[in-house]
Design a protein around this motif. Structure first.
Motif: not given
Ligand code: DCS
Length: 478
Positions: A42-43, A136-137, A218, A246, A249, A285, A287, A297, A441
Protein backbone atom coordinates in the motif's frame (compact mmCIF):
# COMPACT_ATOMS: atom_id res chain seq x y z
CA UNK A 1 -31.99 -13.09 5.69
CA UNK A 2 -30.73 -10.20 3.61
CA UNK A 3 -27.29 -10.37 5.14
CA UNK A 4 -26.84 -14.09 4.51
CA UNK A 5 -24.00 -14.57 2.03
CA UNK A 6 -26.25 -16.06 -0.66
CA UNK A 7 -28.64 -13.14 -0.39
CA UNK A 8 -26.03 -10.39 -0.60
CA UNK A 9 -25.98 -7.79 -3.34
CA UNK A 10 -24.11 -9.61 -6.14
CA UNK A 11 -22.15 -6.45 -6.98
CA UNK A 12 -20.59 -6.54 -3.52
CA UNK A 13 -19.44 -10.12 -4.06
CA UNK A 14 -18.09 -9.36 -7.54
CA UNK A 15 -16.04 -6.40 -6.37
CA UNK A 16 -12.31 -7.11 -5.84
CA UNK A 17 -9.63 -4.94 -4.28
CA UNK A 18 -6.19 -6.51 -4.67
CA UNK A 19 -4.22 -3.99 -2.62
CA UNK A 20 -5.74 -5.64 0.45
CA UNK A 21 -6.24 -9.08 -1.12
CA UNK A 22 -4.82 -12.56 -0.57
CA UNK A 23 -1.20 -11.40 -0.34
CA UNK A 24 -2.02 -8.79 2.28
CA UNK A 25 -4.02 -11.29 4.34
CA UNK A 26 -1.20 -13.84 4.27
CA UNK A 27 1.34 -11.12 5.19
CA UNK A 28 -0.81 -10.13 8.18
CA UNK A 29 -0.95 -13.78 9.31
CA UNK A 30 2.81 -14.17 9.04
CA UNK A 31 3.27 -10.95 10.98
CA UNK A 32 1.08 -12.31 13.79
CA UNK A 33 3.30 -15.40 13.83
CA UNK A 34 6.25 -13.08 14.49
CA UNK A 35 7.81 -12.85 11.00
CA UNK A 36 9.21 -9.45 9.97
CA UNK A 37 7.07 -8.18 7.08
CA UNK A 38 7.97 -5.29 4.78
CA UNK A 39 4.59 -3.97 3.70
CA UNK A 40 5.12 -2.58 0.21
CA UNK A 41 1.57 -3.36 -0.87
CA UNK A 42 0.00 0.00 0.00
CA UNK A 43 1.20 3.51 -0.82
CA UNK A 44 1.09 4.43 2.87
CA UNK A 45 4.30 6.41 3.56
CA UNK A 46 3.89 7.02 7.29
CA UNK A 47 3.36 3.29 7.89
CA UNK A 48 6.85 2.78 6.48
CA UNK A 49 8.45 5.34 8.72
CA UNK A 50 7.99 8.69 6.92
CA UNK A 51 7.79 11.46 9.50
CA UNK A 52 4.94 13.97 9.26
CA UNK A 53 5.80 17.49 8.15
CA UNK A 54 6.07 19.64 11.28
CA UNK A 55 4.13 22.78 10.32
CA UNK A 56 0.80 21.22 9.29
CA UNK A 57 0.77 19.01 12.36
CA UNK A 58 1.41 22.04 14.58
CA UNK A 59 -1.50 23.89 13.00
CA UNK A 60 -3.91 20.96 13.21
CA UNK A 61 -2.79 20.15 16.79
CA UNK A 62 -3.74 23.69 17.79
CA UNK A 63 -7.06 23.42 15.97
CA UNK A 64 -7.79 20.12 17.76
CA UNK A 65 -6.87 21.59 21.15
CA UNK A 66 -7.93 25.25 20.86
CA UNK A 67 -7.55 25.77 24.62
CA UNK A 68 -3.78 25.71 24.00
CA UNK A 69 -4.21 28.96 22.13
CA UNK A 70 -5.28 30.57 25.42
CA UNK A 71 -2.26 29.22 27.28
CA UNK A 72 0.27 31.97 28.01
CA UNK A 73 3.09 29.53 27.12
CA UNK A 74 1.73 28.59 23.69
CA UNK A 75 4.39 30.74 21.99
CA UNK A 76 7.13 28.62 23.57
CA UNK A 77 5.84 25.42 21.96
CA UNK A 78 4.45 26.65 18.65
CA UNK A 79 5.85 29.15 16.12
CA UNK A 80 3.84 32.32 15.61
CA UNK A 81 2.88 31.46 12.01
CA UNK A 82 1.42 28.09 13.12
CA UNK A 83 -0.58 29.89 15.82
CA UNK A 84 -1.83 32.44 13.31
CA UNK A 85 -2.80 29.71 10.85
CA UNK A 86 -4.65 27.72 13.49
CA UNK A 87 -6.66 30.84 14.40
CA UNK A 88 -7.32 31.44 10.71
CA UNK A 89 -8.70 27.91 10.15
CA UNK A 90 -10.73 27.94 13.34
CA UNK A 91 -12.30 31.20 12.20
CA UNK A 92 -13.40 29.43 8.99
CA UNK A 93 -15.32 26.77 10.92
CA UNK A 94 -18.61 27.14 12.69
CA UNK A 95 -17.66 25.53 15.98
CA UNK A 96 -14.15 24.16 15.45
CA UNK A 97 -13.17 20.65 14.40
CA UNK A 98 -16.01 19.03 16.29
CA UNK A 99 -18.68 20.61 14.11
CA UNK A 100 -19.92 19.39 10.70
CA UNK A 101 -19.00 21.66 7.85
CA UNK A 102 -20.95 22.35 4.68
CA UNK A 103 -21.15 19.05 2.74
CA UNK A 104 -18.89 20.52 0.04
CA UNK A 105 -16.32 21.49 2.66
CA UNK A 106 -15.45 24.79 4.35
CA UNK A 107 -15.90 27.68 1.89
CA UNK A 108 -12.62 29.26 3.08
CA UNK A 109 -10.63 26.11 2.32
CA UNK A 110 -12.33 25.68 -1.06
CA UNK A 111 -11.22 29.21 -1.85
CA UNK A 112 -7.63 28.30 -0.93
CA UNK A 113 -7.84 25.25 -3.22
CA UNK A 114 -9.14 27.44 -6.07
CA UNK A 115 -6.25 29.89 -5.56
CA UNK A 116 -3.78 26.99 -5.65
CA UNK A 117 -5.24 25.72 -8.93
CA UNK A 118 -5.08 29.24 -10.40
CA UNK A 119 -1.41 29.58 -9.44
CA UNK A 120 -0.63 26.11 -10.78
CA UNK A 121 -2.45 26.38 -14.11
CA UNK A 122 -2.65 30.09 -14.81
CA UNK A 123 -6.43 29.94 -15.32
CA UNK A 124 -9.32 30.94 -13.06
CA UNK A 125 -10.82 28.34 -10.75
CA UNK A 126 -14.19 28.69 -9.03
CA UNK A 127 -14.49 27.54 -5.37
CA UNK A 128 -18.16 26.74 -6.06
CA UNK A 129 -16.98 23.97 -8.39
CA UNK A 130 -14.61 22.45 -5.83
CA UNK A 131 -15.84 19.88 -3.32
CA UNK A 132 -13.68 18.66 -0.44
CA UNK A 133 -13.84 14.92 0.19
CA UNK A 134 -12.62 12.21 2.59
CA UNK A 135 -9.59 11.30 0.46
CA UNK A 136 -9.72 11.22 -3.33
CA UNK A 137 -11.40 7.78 -3.14
CA UNK A 138 -14.69 9.18 -1.88
CA UNK A 139 -14.68 11.82 -4.62
CA UNK A 140 -14.11 9.23 -7.33
CA UNK A 141 -16.93 7.11 -5.90
CA UNK A 142 -19.31 10.07 -5.76
CA UNK A 143 -18.68 10.97 -9.39
CA UNK A 144 -18.85 7.39 -10.70
CA UNK A 145 -22.09 7.03 -8.78
CA UNK A 146 -23.51 9.95 -10.75
CA UNK A 147 -22.26 8.62 -14.10
CA UNK A 148 -23.18 4.92 -13.92
CA UNK A 149 -26.85 4.19 -14.54
CA UNK A 150 -26.59 0.47 -15.20
CA UNK A 151 -24.58 -2.32 -16.76
CA UNK A 152 -24.69 -0.78 -20.23
CA UNK A 153 -22.80 2.30 -19.06
CA UNK A 154 -19.10 1.91 -19.72
CA UNK A 155 -16.11 3.64 -18.15
CA UNK A 156 -12.79 3.62 -19.99
CA UNK A 157 -10.11 2.64 -17.51
CA UNK A 158 -6.38 2.19 -18.14
CA UNK A 159 -5.00 -1.31 -17.75
CA UNK A 160 -3.02 -1.71 -15.58
CA UNK A 161 -5.14 0.47 -13.27
CA UNK A 162 -5.53 1.23 -9.59
CA UNK A 163 -8.36 -1.09 -8.42
CA UNK A 164 -10.42 1.72 -6.86
CA UNK A 165 -11.82 2.07 -10.39
CA UNK A 166 -12.57 -1.58 -11.19
CA UNK A 167 -13.98 -2.15 -7.69
CA UNK A 168 -16.24 0.91 -7.72
CA UNK A 169 -17.51 0.20 -11.24
CA UNK A 170 -18.38 -3.37 -10.12
CA UNK A 171 -20.03 -2.11 -6.97
CA UNK A 172 -22.17 0.33 -8.94
CA UNK A 173 -23.07 -2.30 -11.52
CA UNK A 174 -21.44 -0.55 -14.51
CA UNK A 175 -19.06 -1.91 -17.16
CA UNK A 176 -15.32 -1.40 -17.19
CA UNK A 177 -14.02 -0.75 -20.69
CA UNK A 178 -10.26 -1.37 -20.64
CA UNK A 179 -7.64 0.48 -22.68
CA UNK A 180 -4.16 -0.97 -22.55
CA UNK A 181 -1.08 1.03 -21.69
CA UNK A 182 1.96 0.05 -23.74
CA UNK A 183 4.70 -1.41 -21.55
CA UNK A 184 7.26 -1.33 -24.35
CA UNK A 185 6.60 2.45 -24.70
CA UNK A 186 7.21 3.14 -21.03
CA UNK A 187 3.48 2.58 -20.33
CA UNK A 188 2.49 5.24 -22.86
CA UNK A 189 -1.10 5.73 -23.96
CA UNK A 190 -1.91 5.24 -27.64
CA UNK A 191 -5.10 7.01 -28.74
CA UNK A 192 -5.67 4.35 -31.42
CA UNK A 193 -6.06 1.82 -28.63
CA UNK A 194 -8.71 4.05 -27.10
CA UNK A 195 -10.63 4.14 -30.36
CA UNK A 196 -10.51 0.37 -30.63
CA UNK A 197 -11.67 -0.08 -27.03
CA UNK A 198 -14.63 2.25 -27.57
CA UNK A 199 -15.58 0.59 -30.86
CA UNK A 200 -15.46 -2.84 -29.29
CA UNK A 201 -17.53 -1.76 -26.29
CA UNK A 202 -20.13 -0.16 -28.60
CA UNK A 203 -20.38 -3.34 -30.64
CA UNK A 204 -21.38 -5.05 -27.39
CA UNK A 205 -24.12 -2.49 -26.76
CA UNK A 206 -22.20 -0.53 -24.13
CA UNK A 207 -22.47 3.22 -24.10
CA UNK A 208 -19.09 4.63 -23.07
CA UNK A 209 -19.66 7.65 -20.83
CA UNK A 210 -16.42 8.50 -19.10
CA UNK A 211 -12.70 7.99 -19.30
CA UNK A 212 -10.26 7.70 -16.41
CA UNK A 213 -6.64 8.79 -16.60
CA UNK A 214 -4.19 8.32 -13.73
CA UNK A 215 -1.38 10.85 -14.11
CA UNK A 216 1.25 10.09 -12.87
CA UNK A 217 0.28 6.44 -13.18
CA UNK A 218 -0.50 3.87 -10.53
CA UNK A 219 0.83 1.15 -10.68
CA UNK A 220 2.79 2.04 -13.81
CA UNK A 221 4.55 5.26 -12.73
CA UNK A 222 4.48 7.03 -16.12
CA UNK A 223 3.93 10.79 -16.57
CA UNK A 224 1.65 11.83 -19.44
CA UNK A 225 3.10 14.34 -21.87
CA UNK A 226 1.28 17.53 -22.80
CA UNK A 227 0.82 16.25 -26.37
CA UNK A 228 -0.70 13.03 -25.08
CA UNK A 229 -3.09 14.91 -22.79
CA UNK A 230 -4.17 17.07 -25.72
CA UNK A 231 -4.97 13.95 -27.77
CA UNK A 232 -6.94 12.49 -24.88
CA UNK A 233 -8.96 15.67 -24.42
CA UNK A 234 -9.67 15.86 -28.14
CA UNK A 235 -10.78 12.24 -28.01
CA UNK A 236 -13.13 12.99 -25.08
CA UNK A 237 -14.52 15.95 -27.02
CA UNK A 238 -15.20 13.85 -30.13
CA UNK A 239 -16.66 10.96 -28.18
CA UNK A 240 -18.55 13.15 -25.66
CA UNK A 241 -16.88 11.55 -22.66
CA UNK A 242 -16.40 13.02 -19.20
CA UNK A 243 -12.71 12.88 -18.34
CA UNK A 244 -11.90 11.84 -14.77
CA UNK A 245 -8.36 13.09 -14.12
CA UNK A 246 -6.83 11.27 -11.17
CA UNK A 247 -3.91 13.56 -10.35
CA UNK A 248 -3.21 12.44 -6.79
CA UNK A 249 0.51 11.95 -7.54
CA UNK A 250 1.10 15.38 -9.05
CA UNK A 251 3.87 16.23 -6.55
CA UNK A 252 5.58 12.84 -6.99
CA UNK A 253 7.76 13.40 -10.06
CA UNK A 254 11.22 11.82 -10.34
CA UNK A 255 12.52 13.03 -13.71
CA UNK A 256 12.83 16.44 -15.36
CA UNK A 257 11.81 15.73 -18.97
CA UNK A 258 8.08 15.51 -18.28
CA UNK A 259 7.00 17.69 -15.37
CA UNK A 260 3.41 17.29 -14.17
CA UNK A 261 0.88 19.21 -16.21
CA UNK A 262 -2.76 19.13 -15.21
CA UNK A 263 -5.52 18.06 -17.57
CA UNK A 264 -7.31 21.33 -16.68
CA UNK A 265 -4.39 23.47 -17.87
CA UNK A 266 -4.04 21.54 -21.14
CA UNK A 267 -7.79 21.83 -21.70
CA UNK A 268 -7.76 25.58 -21.09
CA UNK A 269 -4.68 25.99 -23.33
CA UNK A 270 -6.58 24.24 -26.15
CA UNK A 271 -9.14 27.06 -26.20
CA UNK A 272 -12.64 26.99 -27.63
CA UNK A 273 -14.58 24.80 -28.35
CA UNK A 274 -12.66 22.24 -26.20
CA UNK A 275 -12.13 24.47 -23.16
CA UNK A 276 -15.84 25.37 -23.10
CA UNK A 277 -17.26 21.91 -23.70
CA UNK A 278 -15.11 19.02 -22.49
CA UNK A 279 -16.38 17.89 -19.11
CA UNK A 280 -13.56 17.25 -16.68
CA UNK A 281 -13.42 16.27 -13.02
CA UNK A 282 -9.93 16.38 -11.44
CA UNK A 283 -9.02 14.69 -8.16
CA UNK A 284 -6.35 15.40 -5.57
CA UNK A 285 -5.48 14.24 -2.06
CA UNK A 286 -3.39 14.85 1.07
CA UNK A 287 -2.40 11.14 1.09
CA UNK A 288 0.39 11.40 -1.48
CA UNK A 289 3.06 13.92 -2.50
CA UNK A 290 5.58 14.59 0.28
CA UNK A 291 2.68 14.83 2.73
CA UNK A 292 1.65 11.17 2.73
CA UNK A 293 -1.10 11.94 5.25
CA UNK A 294 -3.16 8.87 4.24
CA UNK A 295 -4.81 8.42 7.62
CA UNK A 296 -6.23 11.94 7.64
CA UNK A 297 -8.50 11.21 4.66
CA UNK A 298 -8.46 14.58 2.90
CA UNK A 299 -9.10 15.23 -0.79
CA UNK A 300 -10.91 17.41 -3.29
CA UNK A 301 -12.34 17.36 -6.79
CA UNK A 302 -12.70 20.24 -9.20
CA UNK A 303 -15.40 20.23 -11.88
CA UNK A 304 -14.96 21.92 -15.25
CA UNK A 305 -17.82 22.42 -17.74
CA UNK A 306 -20.30 20.59 -15.51
CA UNK A 307 -23.75 22.24 -15.71
CA UNK A 308 -24.94 24.02 -12.52
CA UNK A 309 -27.97 21.71 -12.20
CA UNK A 310 -25.64 18.70 -12.08
CA UNK A 311 -23.38 20.39 -9.53
CA UNK A 312 -26.52 20.85 -7.40
CA UNK A 313 -27.32 17.14 -7.68
CA UNK A 314 -23.78 16.18 -6.67
CA UNK A 315 -24.09 18.56 -3.71
CA UNK A 316 -27.33 16.85 -2.73
CA UNK A 317 -25.68 13.43 -2.80
CA UNK A 318 -22.65 14.74 -0.83
CA UNK A 319 -25.11 16.07 1.75
CA UNK A 320 -26.28 12.56 2.57
CA UNK A 321 -22.88 12.00 4.21
CA UNK A 322 -23.27 15.38 5.97
CA UNK A 323 -19.68 16.60 5.94
CA UNK A 324 -16.17 15.60 4.95
CA UNK A 325 -13.65 15.31 7.84
CA UNK A 326 -12.99 18.81 9.06
CA UNK A 327 -9.42 18.22 10.28
CA UNK A 328 -8.59 16.73 6.86
CA UNK A 329 -10.00 19.84 5.21
CA UNK A 330 -7.48 21.85 7.18
CA UNK A 331 -4.68 19.56 5.97
CA UNK A 332 -5.90 20.23 2.46
CA UNK A 333 -5.89 23.98 3.10
CA UNK A 334 -2.31 23.70 4.37
CA UNK A 335 -1.22 21.54 1.45
CA UNK A 336 -2.46 24.07 -1.08
CA UNK A 337 -1.10 27.07 0.85
CA UNK A 338 2.08 25.94 2.61
CA UNK A 339 4.47 28.35 4.37
CA UNK A 340 5.93 30.96 2.00
CA UNK A 341 9.52 32.27 1.79
CA UNK A 342 9.97 34.71 4.66
CA UNK A 343 7.52 32.91 7.00
CA UNK A 344 9.02 31.68 10.27
CA UNK A 345 8.34 28.04 9.42
CA UNK A 346 9.34 28.23 5.77
CA UNK A 347 12.92 26.96 6.05
CA UNK A 348 12.00 23.94 8.09
CA UNK A 349 9.02 23.14 5.86
CA UNK A 350 11.12 23.46 2.69
CA UNK A 351 13.91 21.33 4.19
CA UNK A 352 11.53 18.58 5.26
CA UNK A 353 9.56 18.41 2.01
CA UNK A 354 12.67 18.58 -0.18
CA UNK A 355 14.27 15.83 1.91
CA UNK A 356 11.32 13.50 1.35
CA UNK A 357 11.02 14.17 -2.39
CA UNK A 358 14.75 13.82 -3.06
CA UNK A 359 14.85 10.57 -1.15
CA UNK A 360 11.83 9.24 -3.11
CA UNK A 361 13.63 10.14 -6.32
CA UNK A 362 16.71 8.17 -5.23
CA UNK A 363 14.57 5.25 -4.06
CA UNK A 364 12.76 5.12 -7.42
CA UNK A 365 16.11 4.63 -9.11
CA UNK A 366 17.47 2.09 -6.61
CA UNK A 367 14.35 -0.01 -7.11
CA UNK A 368 14.23 0.11 -10.90
CA UNK A 369 17.96 -0.65 -11.15
CA UNK A 370 17.58 -3.44 -8.60
CA UNK A 371 14.74 -5.10 -10.53
CA UNK A 372 16.54 -4.76 -13.83
CA UNK A 373 19.56 -6.59 -12.37
CA UNK A 374 17.41 -9.67 -11.64
CA UNK A 375 17.07 -12.72 -13.80
CA UNK A 376 13.95 -12.63 -16.07
CA UNK A 377 12.76 -9.29 -14.65
CA UNK A 378 12.34 -6.09 -16.68
CA UNK A 379 11.13 -2.83 -15.23
CA UNK A 380 10.31 0.59 -16.65
CA UNK A 381 11.68 3.56 -14.71
CA UNK A 382 9.28 5.05 -12.16
CA UNK A 383 8.87 8.55 -13.63
CA UNK A 384 6.35 9.52 -10.97
CA UNK A 385 3.88 8.27 -8.30
CA UNK A 386 5.05 5.76 -5.65
CA UNK A 387 5.34 2.38 -7.29
CA UNK A 388 7.52 0.06 -9.26
CA UNK A 389 5.80 -2.43 -11.59
CA UNK A 390 8.37 -4.94 -12.87
CA UNK A 391 7.44 -7.62 -15.37
CA UNK A 392 8.36 -11.10 -14.16
CA UNK A 393 8.96 -13.57 -16.99
CA UNK A 394 7.91 -16.84 -15.45
CA UNK A 395 9.41 -20.08 -16.78
CA UNK A 396 6.98 -22.86 -17.81
CA UNK A 397 7.93 -24.87 -14.73
CA UNK A 398 6.64 -22.05 -12.53
CA UNK A 399 3.39 -21.78 -14.52
CA UNK A 400 2.88 -25.49 -14.04
CA UNK A 401 3.65 -25.36 -10.32
CA UNK A 402 1.20 -22.46 -9.92
CA UNK A 403 -1.49 -24.44 -11.70
CA UNK A 404 -0.92 -27.39 -9.41
CA UNK A 405 -1.17 -25.10 -6.39
CA UNK A 406 -4.43 -23.66 -7.77
CA UNK A 407 -2.97 -20.14 -7.93
CA UNK A 408 -2.75 -17.49 -10.61
CA UNK A 409 0.96 -17.53 -11.62
CA UNK A 410 1.83 -14.05 -10.33
CA UNK A 411 -0.01 -14.71 -7.06
CA UNK A 412 2.06 -17.91 -6.74
CA UNK A 413 5.29 -15.96 -7.29
CA UNK A 414 4.34 -13.17 -4.86
CA UNK A 415 3.33 -15.67 -2.15
CA UNK A 416 6.69 -17.45 -2.50
CA UNK A 417 8.45 -14.08 -2.33
CA UNK A 418 6.52 -13.20 0.82
CA UNK A 419 7.26 -16.51 2.54
CA UNK A 420 10.96 -16.35 1.64
CA UNK A 421 11.73 -12.68 2.32
CA UNK A 422 8.82 -11.04 4.17
CA UNK A 423 8.37 -8.60 1.25
CA UNK A 424 4.61 -8.09 0.80
CA UNK A 425 3.75 -7.01 -2.78
CA UNK A 426 0.62 -7.02 -4.95
CA UNK A 427 0.44 -9.40 -7.94
CA UNK A 428 0.00 -7.66 -11.30
CA UNK A 429 -3.27 -9.51 -11.89
CA UNK A 430 -4.85 -7.22 -9.26
CA UNK A 431 -4.30 -4.22 -11.57
CA UNK A 432 -4.97 -5.93 -14.90
CA UNK A 433 -2.30 -6.95 -17.40
CA UNK A 434 -2.16 -8.51 -20.85
CA UNK A 435 -2.97 -12.21 -21.01
CA UNK A 436 0.07 -14.37 -20.26
CA UNK A 437 2.22 -11.47 -18.98
CA UNK A 438 3.02 -11.22 -15.28
CA UNK A 439 4.00 -8.39 -12.96
CA UNK A 440 4.12 -7.38 -9.37
CA UNK A 441 3.75 -4.00 -7.75
CA UNK A 442 5.85 -2.68 -4.89
CA UNK A 443 5.86 0.78 -3.46
CA UNK A 444 9.13 2.72 -3.50
CA UNK A 445 8.46 3.69 0.12
CA UNK A 446 10.65 1.49 2.36
CA UNK A 447 13.25 3.56 4.22
CA UNK A 448 16.14 4.50 1.94
CA UNK A 449 18.74 2.90 4.22
CA UNK A 450 16.85 -0.42 4.11
CA UNK A 451 16.44 -0.36 0.35
CA UNK A 452 19.74 -2.04 -0.69
CA UNK A 453 19.08 -4.93 1.70
CA UNK A 454 15.49 -5.35 0.46
CA UNK A 455 16.64 -5.38 -3.16
CA UNK A 456 19.42 -7.89 -2.35
CA UNK A 457 16.94 -10.16 -0.65
CA UNK A 458 14.53 -9.82 -3.61
CA UNK A 459 17.28 -10.65 -6.09
CA UNK A 460 18.44 -13.67 -4.11
CA UNK A 461 14.86 -15.02 -3.95
CA UNK A 462 14.08 -14.26 -7.60
CA UNK A 463 17.24 -15.67 -9.10
CA UNK A 464 16.87 -18.87 -7.07
CA UNK A 465 13.20 -19.13 -8.02
CA UNK A 466 14.07 -18.76 -11.70
CA UNK A 467 16.82 -21.39 -11.51
CA UNK A 468 14.51 -23.76 -9.69
CA UNK A 469 11.70 -23.53 -12.24
CA UNK A 470 13.65 -22.92 -15.39
CA UNK A 471 13.65 -25.49 -18.14
CA UNK A 472 14.20 -25.37 -21.85
CA UNK A 473 10.66 -24.68 -23.03
CA UNK A 474 10.75 -20.87 -23.08
CA UNK A 475 9.02 -18.20 -20.99
CA UNK A 476 5.77 -16.37 -20.50
CA UNK A 477 5.72 -13.96 -23.42
CA UNK A 478 6.74 -10.29 -23.32
N1 DCS B 1 -6.15 7.47 -6.88
C1 DCS B 1 -5.02 6.75 -7.00
C2 DCS B 1 -4.40 6.61 -8.35
C3 DCS B 1 -4.44 6.16 -5.88
O1 DCS B 1 -3.32 5.47 -6.03
C4 DCS B 1 -5.06 6.32 -4.62
C5 DCS B 1 -4.52 5.64 -3.40
C6 DCS B 1 -6.23 7.07 -4.55
C7 DCS B 1 -6.75 7.62 -5.70
C8 DCS B 1 -6.98 7.29 -3.29
O2 DCS B 1 -6.28 7.89 -2.28
P1 DCS B 1 -6.97 8.61 -1.06
O3 DCS B 1 -8.37 8.14 -0.96
O4 DCS B 1 -6.14 8.25 0.13
O5 DCS B 1 -6.91 10.06 -1.36
N2 DCS B 1 -3.60 4.61 -3.63
C9 DCS B 1 -3.65 3.35 -2.95
C10 DCS B 1 -2.60 2.43 -3.43
O6 DCS B 1 -2.49 2.02 -4.56
N3 DCS B 1 -1.83 2.15 -2.45
O7 DCS B 1 -2.19 2.83 -1.33
C11 DCS B 1 -3.44 3.44 -1.50
Amino acid sequence: MALDYDALNENVKKCQYAVRGELYLRASELQKEGKKIIFTNVGNPHALGQKPLTFPRQVVALCQAPFLLDDPNVGMLFPADAIARAKHYLSLTSGGLGAYSDSRGLPGVRKEVAEFIERRDGYPSDPELIFLTDGASKGVMQILNCVIRGERDGILVPVPQYPLYSATISLLGGSLVPYYLDESENWGLDVNNLRQSVAQARSQGISVRAMVIINPGNPTGQCLSEANLREILRFCYNEKLVLLGDEVYQQNIYQDERPFISAKKVLMDMGSPFSKEVQLVSFHTVSKGYWGECGQRGGYFEMTNIPPRVVEEIYKVASIALSPNVSAQIFMGLMVSPPKPGDISYDQFARESKGILESLRRRAKIMTDGFNSCKNVVCNFTEGAMYSFPQIRLPPGALQAAKQAGKVPDVFYCLKLLEATGISTVPGSGFGQKEGVFHLRTTILPAEEEMPEIMDSFKKFNDEFMTQYENNFGYSRM
